[in-house]
Design a protein around this motif. Structure first.
Motif, PDB file in Angstrom:
ATOM      1  N   ALA A 244       1.563   2.850 -11.350  1.00 28.67           N
ATOM      2  CA  ALA A 244       1.961   2.559  -9.970  1.00 28.67           C
ATOM      3  C   ALA A 244       1.736   1.085  -9.649  1.00 28.67           C
ATOM      4  N   MET A 245       0.612   0.533 -10.092  1.00 31.99           N
ATOM      5  CA  MET A 245       0.350  -0.882  -9.848  1.00 31.99           C
ATOM      6  C   MET A 245       1.348  -1.766 -10.596  1.00 31.99           C
ATOM      7  N   ALA A 246       1.719  -1.370 -11.797  1.00 32.18           N
ATOM      8  CA  ALA A 246       2.718  -2.132 -12.550  1.00 32.18           C
ATOM      9  C   ALA A 246       4.057  -2.117 -11.821  1.00 32.18           C
ATOM     10  N   SER A 247       4.423  -0.974 -11.257  1.00 36.96           N
ATOM     11  CA  SER A 247       5.678  -0.886 -10.501  1.00 36.96           C
ATOM     12  C   SER A 247       5.650  -1.796  -9.281  1.00 36.96           C
TER      13      SER A 247
ATOM     14  N   GLY B  10       0.816  -1.219   0.000  1.00 34.74           N
ATOM     15  CA  GLY B  10       0.000   0.000   0.000  1.00 34.74           C
ATOM     16  C   GLY B  10       0.841   1.256   0.000  1.00 34.74           C
ATOM     17  N   ILE B  11       1.901   1.265   0.800  1.00 36.73           N
ATOM     18  CA  ILE B  11       2.786   2.428   0.852  1.00 36.73           C
ATOM     19  C   ILE B  11       3.458   2.660  -0.499  1.00 36.73           C
ATOM     20  N   ILE B  12       3.960   1.592  -1.093  1.00 35.00           N
ATOM     21  CA  ILE B  12       4.616   1.720  -2.398  1.00 35.00           C
ATOM     22  C   ILE B  12       3.629   2.222  -3.442  1.00 35.00           C
ATOM     23  N   LEU B  13       2.406   1.712  -3.393  1.00 27.74           N
ATOM     24  CA  LEU B  13       1.390   2.140  -4.360  1.00 27.74           C
ATOM     25  C   LEU B  13       1.054   3.616  -4.189  1.00 27.74           C
ATOM     26  N   ILE B  14       0.843   4.059  -2.951  1.00 29.72           N
ATOM     27  CA  ILE B  14       0.506   5.467  -2.708  1.00 29.72           C
ATOM     28  C   ILE B  14       1.666   6.377  -3.100  1.00 29.72           C
TER      29      ILE B  14
END
Length: 131
Positions: A101-104, A41-45
């Motif tokens: 962001a989701m791909a990352s 979640g943190i990475i996505l945000i």
């Protein structure tokens, strides 16, 4: 898969200690799941918030220097819903940012899982005698 991993983990534990070992394994699974979800979640945000200006420059170059447009995209993320009278370019740009962001996150997870697989394959059981 986790049931098999639990059985394999408890195989060498004496019968009187299996209750405690099972509790430790369950706690570890729950803690790992919670931490994994939080980290993803943190990475996505961070990817979403950090990708706003880059995505606007790339996918909506006409609005590159427009602070109102940047704010509209940011507001879209805050409400996670379309705002009345909002330009579809804002929504399309926001959707692209989310996809990137989701791909990352997925690429990062794939790398982590590949590293875990490699490390797991390198484990050796010292109790097995070679013949």
């Amino acid at each position: 898969m986790m049931a098999l991993a639990t059985d394999a983990s408890l195989f060498y534990v004496p019968a009187e200690g299996q209750n405690n070992a099972s509790g430790i394994i369950s706690t570890g699974e729950t803690l790992g799941s919670s931490l994994g979800t939080a980290i993803i979640g943190i990475i996505l945000i961070l990817g979403v918030m950090g990708g706003i200006s880059t995505a606007v420059d790339t996918y909506a170059p006409d609005y590159s220097g427009d602070e109102q447009f940047h704010q509209a995209v940011y507001d879209y993320f805050q409400k996670l819903d379309t705002i009345e009278g909002q330009d579809s370019i804002v929504v399309n740009t926001a959707d692209i940012i989310i996809q990137n962001a989701m791909a990352s996150v997925m690429y990062g997870l794939a790398i982590v899982l590949a590293a875990i697989l490699i490390l797991t394959l390198r484990l050796k059981n010292i109790n097995i005698k070679k013949q």
